[in-house]
Write a protein that holds these residues in place. Sequence first.
Motif, short mmCIF file in Angstrom:
data_model
loop_
_atom_site.label_atom_id
_atom_site.label_comp_id
_atom_site.label_asym_id
_atom_site.label_seq_id
_atom_site.Cartn_x
_atom_site.Cartn_y
_atom_site.Cartn_z
N ASN A 1 54.02 67.53 25.80
CA ASN A 1 52.68 67.58 25.79
C ASN A 1 51.69 68.62 25.94
N VAL A 2 52.28 69.80 25.43
CA VAL A 2 51.78 71.22 25.75
C VAL A 2 50.36 71.03 24.93
N GLU A 3 49.39 71.52 25.57
CA GLU A 3 48.13 71.90 25.28
C GLU A 3 47.35 70.31 25.39
N ARG A 4 47.78 69.46 25.76
CA ARG A 4 47.31 68.12 26.05
C ARG A 4 47.10 67.78 27.50
N VAL A 5 45.92 67.25 27.75
CA VAL A 5 45.81 66.67 29.20
C VAL A 5 46.34 65.43 29.26
N VAL A 6 47.25 65.29 30.38
CA VAL A 6 47.95 64.07 30.83
C VAL A 6 47.74 63.59 32.37
N SER A 7 47.02 62.51 32.30
CA SER A 7 46.97 61.93 33.62
C SER A 7 48.06 61.62 34.76
N LYS A 8 47.55 61.60 35.81
CA LYS A 8 48.62 61.21 36.74
C LYS A 8 49.20 59.96 36.41
N GLU A 9 48.33 58.96 35.87
CA GLU A 9 48.77 57.65 35.54
C GLU A 9 49.92 57.52 34.45
N ARG A 10 49.66 58.53 33.56
CA ARG A 10 50.58 58.47 32.29
C ARG A 10 52.10 59.12 32.74
N ILE A 11 51.97 59.97 33.70
CA ILE A 11 53.18 60.48 34.35
C ILE A 11 53.76 59.64 35.22
N THR A 12 53.15 58.68 36.04
CA THR A 12 53.67 57.67 36.87
C THR A 12 54.41 56.63 36.08
N ARG A 13 53.63 56.42 35.11
CA ARG A 13 54.04 55.18 34.17
C ARG A 13 55.43 55.70 33.23
N ALA A 14 55.42 56.74 32.80
CA ALA A 14 56.51 57.55 32.36
C ALA A 14 57.84 57.73 33.25
N LEU A 15 57.72 57.95 34.50
CA LEU A 15 58.71 58.43 35.28
C LEU A 15 58.58 57.39 36.58
N CYS A 16 58.67 56.07 36.40
CA CYS A 16 58.93 55.31 37.52
C CYS A 16 60.32 55.31 38.45
N ASN A 17 60.29 55.03 39.68
CA ASN A 17 61.38 55.10 40.47
C ASN A 17 62.02 53.70 40.50
N TRP A 18 63.35 53.67 40.63
CA TRP A 18 64.05 52.34 40.90
C TRP A 18 63.70 51.47 42.22
N GLU A 19 62.97 52.43 43.05
CA GLU A 19 62.53 51.52 44.34
C GLU A 19 61.35 51.23 44.05
N GLN A 20 60.34 51.99 43.50
CA GLN A 20 58.99 51.59 43.42
C GLN A 20 58.35 52.77 42.55
N ASP A 21 57.22 52.46 41.89
CA ASP A 21 56.32 53.37 41.24
C ASP A 21 55.98 54.67 41.95
N MET A 22 56.28 55.92 41.16
CA MET A 22 55.86 57.12 41.98
C MET A 22 54.27 57.04 42.04
N SER A 23 53.92 57.61 43.13
CA SER A 23 52.15 57.69 43.32
C SER A 23 51.72 59.02 42.89
N GLY A 24 50.38 58.63 42.98
CA GLY A 24 49.88 59.81 42.35
C GLY A 24 49.75 61.11 43.16
N LYS A 25 49.92 60.75 44.60
CA LYS A 25 50.04 61.80 45.53
C LYS A 25 51.32 62.67 45.35
N ALA A 26 52.41 61.67 45.02
CA ALA A 26 53.84 62.37 44.94
C ALA A 26 53.72 63.36 43.55
N VAL A 27 53.02 62.90 42.35
CA VAL A 27 53.02 63.83 41.38
C VAL A 27 52.19 64.99 41.59
N GLU A 28 51.13 64.95 42.50
CA GLU A 28 50.60 66.44 42.79
C GLU A 28 51.60 67.00 43.65
N VAL A 29 52.55 66.53 44.44
CA VAL A 29 53.28 67.31 45.24
C VAL A 29 54.25 68.10 44.19
N TYR A 30 54.97 67.19 43.24
CA TYR A 30 55.95 67.77 42.15
C TYR A 30 55.14 68.83 41.53
#
Length: 228
Positions: A164-193
């Motif tokens: 998605n170069v040159e496209r703004v992607v929300s933290k919500e889109r990232i968390t939906r695309a990259l879910c964990n097998w234990e629980q959904d990734m949080s927005g705070k976790a996305v910020e850290v990564y």
Amino acid sequence: MRILIIEDDPLLADGISQLMRTSGHNVDSVASAELAAPALASEVFDLILLDVGLPGIDGFEFLKKLRADNCRTPVLVLTARDALNEKVRGLNLGADDYLTKPFASEELFARVTALERRMHGRISQQRIHGPLVLDEGAHRAWLDGKPLDLPLREWAILLFLLDNVERVVSKERITRALCNWEQDMSGKAVEVYVSRLRTKLEAGGIIIRTVRGIGYMLEENYAVRQPT
């Protein structure tokens, strides 16, 4: 190769580990899918030997979520289930090969060797963004020609941004695309990564811009650094 064994039978896991080490491979072994998660997040493996009958999250569910996480590491499934539909299920979920227990050590070694040859022979799938190179097939990255260590979550987020170069992607889109097998990734976790990615990429002038209140954008152009 660096091999991750996910097997809850300690005797079998130890036997496979010794066989693989004798063959010159580096081996890590865990007894459950839950324990495999941090191992995959912190290391890059060339092959996963996965038992189906694991406690908690079984091998099929783990494999399904592994592929949903865009992990392309080859997986050899080990199982006592000999039914054809079980074999088909494993292959459809993304397994690269299937071995039924009990098996001879010679057959396991032969199948691992065949997967190794297949990996070495496959076409490189490279993503290039300025001085950044990601090889999806080998699951390796380089920045300015130097190896770049990217744990699983950082790798997955960077691939998503590259898509998605040159496209703004929300933290919500990232968390939906990259879910964990234990629980959904949080927005705070996305910020850290993303913060960790910035630290690693800034040496090459790669820019991940924060669009306040919306999300992140990987810029098309990278900063041209002046020689020192």
